[in-house]
Design a protein around this motif. Structure first.
Motif, PDB file in Angstrom:
ATOM      1  N   ARG A 193      64.561  55.542  17.292  1.00  0.00           N
ATOM      2  CA  ARG A 193      64.097  55.370  15.914  1.00  0.00           C
ATOM      3  C   ARG A 193      62.674  54.825  15.867  1.00  0.00           C
ATOM      4  O   ARG A 193      61.837  55.299  15.094  1.00  0.00           O
ATOM      5  N   GLU A 194      62.402  53.840  16.718  1.00  0.00           N
ATOM      6  CA  GLU A 194      61.063  53.260  16.767  1.00  0.00           C
ATOM      7  C   GLU A 194      60.030  54.280  17.234  1.00  0.00           C
ATOM      8  O   GLU A 194      58.914  54.348  16.696  1.00  0.00           O
ATOM      9  N   GLY A 195      60.405  55.083  18.219  1.00  0.00           N
ATOM     10  CA  GLY A 195      59.478  56.097  18.722  1.00  0.00           C
ATOM     11  C   GLY A 195      59.171  57.170  17.708  1.00  0.00           C
ATOM     12  O   GLY A 195      58.027  57.594  17.554  1.00  0.00           O
ATOM     13  N   LEU A 196      60.196  57.625  16.997  1.00  0.00           N
ATOM     14  CA  LEU A 196      59.985  58.626  15.953  1.00  0.00           C
ATOM     15  C   LEU A 196      59.098  58.064  14.839  1.00  0.00           C
ATOM     16  O   LEU A 196      58.214  58.762  14.329  1.00  0.00           O
ATOM     17  N   ASP A 197      59.346  56.813  14.483  1.00  0.00           N
ATOM     18  CA  ASP A 197      58.528  56.188  13.443  1.00  0.00           C
ATOM     19  C   ASP A 197      57.068  56.096  13.877  1.00  0.00           C
ATOM     20  O   ASP A 197      56.154  56.314  13.069  1.00  0.00           O
ATOM     21  N   TRP A 198      56.847  55.772  15.145  1.00  0.00           N
ATOM     22  CA  TRP A 198      55.465  55.681  15.640  1.00  0.00           C
ATOM     23  C   TRP A 198      54.789  57.048  15.614  1.00  0.00           C
ATOM     24  O   TRP A 198      53.647  57.176  15.161  1.00  0.00           O
ATOM     25  N   LEU A 199      55.490  58.078  16.069  1.00  0.00           N
ATOM     26  CA  LEU A 199      54.930  59.430  16.059  1.00  0.00           C
ATOM     27  C   LEU A 199      54.580  59.854  14.633  1.00  0.00           C
ATOM     28  O   LEU A 199      53.526  60.432  14.383  1.00  0.00           O
ATOM     29  N   LYS A 200      55.469  59.560  13.688  1.00  0.00           N
ATOM     30  CA  LYS A 200      55.212  59.915  12.289  1.00  0.00           C
ATOM     31  C   LYS A 200      54.034  59.129  11.730  1.00  0.00           C
ATOM     32  O   LYS A 200      53.263  59.646  10.912  1.00  0.00           O
ATOM     33  N   SER A 201      53.860  57.883  12.186  1.00  0.00           N
ATOM     34  CA  SER A 201      52.727  57.078  11.726  1.00  0.00           C
ATOM     35  C   SER A 201      51.403  57.653  12.215  1.00  0.00           C
ATOM     36  O   SER A 201      50.344  57.376  11.641  1.00  0.00           O
ATOM     37  N   GLN A 202      51.479  58.465  13.284  1.00  0.00           N
ATOM     38  CA  GLN A 202      50.293  59.132  13.829  1.00  0.00           C
ATOM     39  C   GLN A 202      50.138  60.536  13.249  1.00  0.00           C
ATOM     40  O   GLN A 202      49.309  61.315  13.722  1.00  0.00           O
ATOM     41  N   ASN A 203      50.960  60.852  12.254  1.00  0.00           N
ATOM     42  CA  ASN A 203      50.942  62.166  11.602  1.00  0.00           C
ATOM     43  C   ASN A 203      51.291  63.303  12.554  1.00  0.00           C
ATOM     44  O   ASN A 203      50.798  64.432  12.402  1.00  0.00           O
ATOM     45  N   ALA A 204      52.138  63.013  13.525  1.00  0.00           N
ATOM     46  CA  ALA A 204      52.567  64.046  14.470  1.00  0.00           C
ATOM     47  C   ALA A 204      53.486  65.043  13.776  1.00  0.00           C
ATOM     48  O   ALA A 204      54.315  64.670  12.941  1.00  0.00           O
ATOM     49  N   VAL A 205      53.332  66.320  14.112  1.00  0.00           N
ATOM     50  CA  VAL A 205      54.232  67.364  13.618  1.00  0.00           C
ATOM     51  C   VAL A 205      55.388  67.464  14.604  1.00  0.00           C
ATOM     52  O   VAL A 205      55.188  67.763  15.788  1.00  0.00           O
ATOM     53  N   LEU A 206      56.609  67.208  14.129  1.00  0.00           N
ATOM     54  CA  LEU A 206      57.779  67.151  15.003  1.00  0.00           C
ATOM     55  C   LEU A 206      58.758  68.279  14.707  1.00  0.00           C
ATOM     56  O   LEU A 206      59.009  68.609  13.551  1.00  0.00           O
ATOM     57  N   ALA A 207      59.312  68.848  15.785  1.00  0.00           N
ATOM     58  CA  ALA A 207      60.374  69.841  15.659  1.00  0.00           C
ATOM     59  C   ALA A 207      61.448  69.513  16.682  1.00  0.00           C
ATOM     60  O   ALA A 207      61.160  68.957  17.742  1.00  0.00           O
ATOM     61  N   CYS A 208      62.691  69.818  16.354  1.00  0.00           N
ATOM     62  CA  CYS A 208      63.804  69.591  17.272  1.00  0.00           C
ATOM     63  C   CYS A 208      64.213  70.928  17.879  1.00  0.00           C
ATOM     64  O   CYS A 208      64.476  71.892  17.150  1.00  0.00           O
ATOM     65  N   ILE A 209      64.234  70.982  19.202  1.00  0.00           N
ATOM     66  CA  ILE A 209      64.596  72.207  19.919  1.00  0.00           C
ATOM     67  C   ILE A 209      65.771  71.895  20.829  1.00  0.00           C
ATOM     68  O   ILE A 209      65.641  71.133  21.789  1.00  0.00           O
ATOM     69  N   THR A 210      66.939  72.474  20.545  1.00  0.00           N
ATOM     70  CA  THR A 210      68.148  72.145  21.287  1.00  0.00           C
ATOM     71  C   THR A 210      68.930  73.394  21.660  1.00  0.00           C
ATOM     72  O   THR A 210      68.818  74.427  20.994  1.00  0.00           O
ATOM     73  N   ASN A 211      69.733  73.280  22.714  1.00  0.00           N
ATOM     74  CA  ASN A 211      70.632  74.368  23.086  1.00  0.00           C
ATOM     75  C   ASN A 211      71.978  74.249  22.377  1.00  0.00           C
ATOM     76  O   ASN A 211      72.841  75.107  22.528  1.00  0.00           O
ATOM     77  N   LYS A 212      72.166  73.191  21.598  1.00  0.00           N
ATOM     78  CA  LYS A 212      73.403  73.003  20.851  1.00  0.00           C
ATOM     79  C   LYS A 212      73.459  74.000  19.697  1.00  0.00           C
ATOM     80  O   LYS A 212      72.449  74.270  19.048  1.00  0.00           O
ATOM     81  N   ALA A 213      74.629  74.552  19.428  1.00  0.00           N
ATOM     82  CA  ALA A 213      74.799  75.509  18.334  1.00  0.00           C
ATOM     83  C   ALA A 213      74.471  74.863  16.991  1.00  0.00           C
ATOM     84  O   ALA A 213      74.697  73.667  16.789  1.00  0.00           O
ATOM     85  N   GLU A 214      73.962  75.665  16.073  1.00  0.00           N
ATOM     86  CA  GLU A 214      73.535  75.161  14.767  1.00  0.00           C
ATOM     87  C   GLU A 214      74.663  74.468  14.010  1.00  0.00           C
ATOM     88  O   GLU A 214      74.438  73.476  13.305  1.00  0.00           O
ATOM     89  N   GLN A 215      75.890  74.957  14.141  1.00  0.00           N
ATOM     90  CA  GLN A 215      77.008  74.375  13.400  1.00  0.00           C
ATOM     91  C   GLN A 215      77.279  72.931  13.801  1.00  0.00           C
ATOM     92  O   GLN A 215      77.896  72.170  13.039  1.00  0.00           O
ATOM     93  N   PHE A 216      76.811  72.544  14.992  1.00  0.00           N
ATOM     94  CA  PHE A 216      76.979  71.171  15.442  1.00  0.00           C
ATOM     95  C   PHE A 216      75.661  70.374  15.361  1.00  0.00           C
ATOM     96  O   PHE A 216      75.684  69.158  15.213  1.00  0.00           O
ATOM     97  N   THR A 217      74.545  71.087  15.438  1.00  0.00           N
ATOM     98  CA  THR A 217      73.239  70.422  15.417  1.00  0.00           C
ATOM     99  C   THR A 217      72.955  69.756  14.076  1.00  0.00           C
ATOM    100  O   THR A 217      72.632  68.564  14.008  1.00  0.00           O
ATOM    101  N   THR A 218      73.076  70.519  13.011  1.00  0.00           N
ATOM    102  CA  THR A 218      72.727  69.999  11.683  1.00  0.00           C
ATOM    103  C   THR A 218      73.574  68.794  11.273  1.00  0.00           C
ATOM    104  O   THR A 218      73.027  67.768  10.838  1.00  0.00           O
ATOM    105  N   PRO A 219      74.907  68.851  11.416  1.00  0.00           N
ATOM    106  CA  PRO A 219      75.712  67.678  11.058  1.00  0.00           C
ATOM    107  C   PRO A 219      75.354  66.441  11.880  1.00  0.00           C
ATOM    108  O   PRO A 219      75.381  65.316  11.364  1.00  0.00           O
ATOM    109  N   LEU A 220      75.007  66.649  13.160  1.00  0.00           N
ATOM    110  CA  LEU A 220      74.676  65.522  14.023  1.00  0.00           C
ATOM    111  C   LEU A 220      73.358  64.871  13.604  1.00  0.00           C
ATOM    112  O   LEU A 220      73.251  63.644  13.512  1.00  0.00           O
TER     113      LEU A 220
END
Length: 225
Positions: free
Chosen positions: A100-127
């Protein structure tokens, strides 16, 4: 090693952001019990994860990293796994310390973030929603979003094209050799966390550009200047 600020940061999910093994192991053991087969336990599942749920189910059926089980048995097992996992997804998982702290720091630097996973979408979004991190990402690419998944570079290149960013100006943040191979093939920089899922192997052997023990260390390896 201090990296110049990337224009795009792609972040893996399982083993990087969230420790999902407790739920995956619960689902695998529930699946095995319904098939009247021996349960495998969390220790084995922790070693087997990282290549998608199909491969995880096959490894559980075979009690081995490689090989192909009977297809009829596999299809039945995969269905059972999905049912159990959908019920427990996020229940026993935890956000890794510092994320959480790392994501907040990246966002404070205006970083563009995307999540790339091998998990199926039906499980990714709820998680992502369960841990209230879905809103941190401007794009989510799951294991079944595209024809190929990591270690193929397609998901990374798709994200780079989506954001109109040249691959060498993008960064992958992951935990496994799959992430390293995908990043190298796509021409991305690659940082790995030391605590993730890499089949029991030290991720340093895969030679990522940097290894961190926590997301709180991102500010020491990425220079926003």
């Amino acid at each position: 090693m201090i990296m110049t600020v990337p224009e795009l940061i792609l972040i893996d999910l399982d083993g990087t952001l969230i420790d999902t093994v407790p739920d995956l192991a619960y689902a695998i053991d529930g699946m095995m019990s319904q098939l009247d087969l021996p349960q495998r336990g969390e220790e084995k599942v922790r070693r087997w994860v990282g290549n998608g749920i199909e491969r995880l189910v096959k490894r559980a059926l075979l009690d081995n990293d490689e090989g192909e089980p009977d297809d009829k048995l596999f299809q039945s097992a995969l269905h059972l796994f999905k049912v159990v996992y959908a019920e427990c997804n996020g229940r026993h998982s935890t956000l890794f310390p510092g994320v959480r702290e790392g994501l907040d720091w990246l966002k404070s630097q205006n970083a563009v973030l995307a999540c790339i996973t091998n998990k199926a979408e039906q499980f990714t979004t709820p998680l992502l929603k369960a841990f209230k991190i879905e809103q941190d990402f401007k794009l989510v690419i799951s294991g079944d979003s595209l024809p190929k998944k990591k270690p193929d570079p397609l998901p990374l290149l798709h994200a780079a094209e989506f954001f109109k960013v040249e691959p060498h100006k993008a960064l992958m943040l992951g935990d496994s050799i799959n992430d390293v191979q995908a990043a190298r093939a796509a021409g991305f920089q690659i940082i790995c966390v030391s605590y993730g899922y890499n089949h029991g192997e030290d991720i340093r052997k895969a030679n990522p550009d940097a290894v961190i023990d926590s997301f709180t260390q991102l500010s020491s390896v990425i220079s926003y200047q």
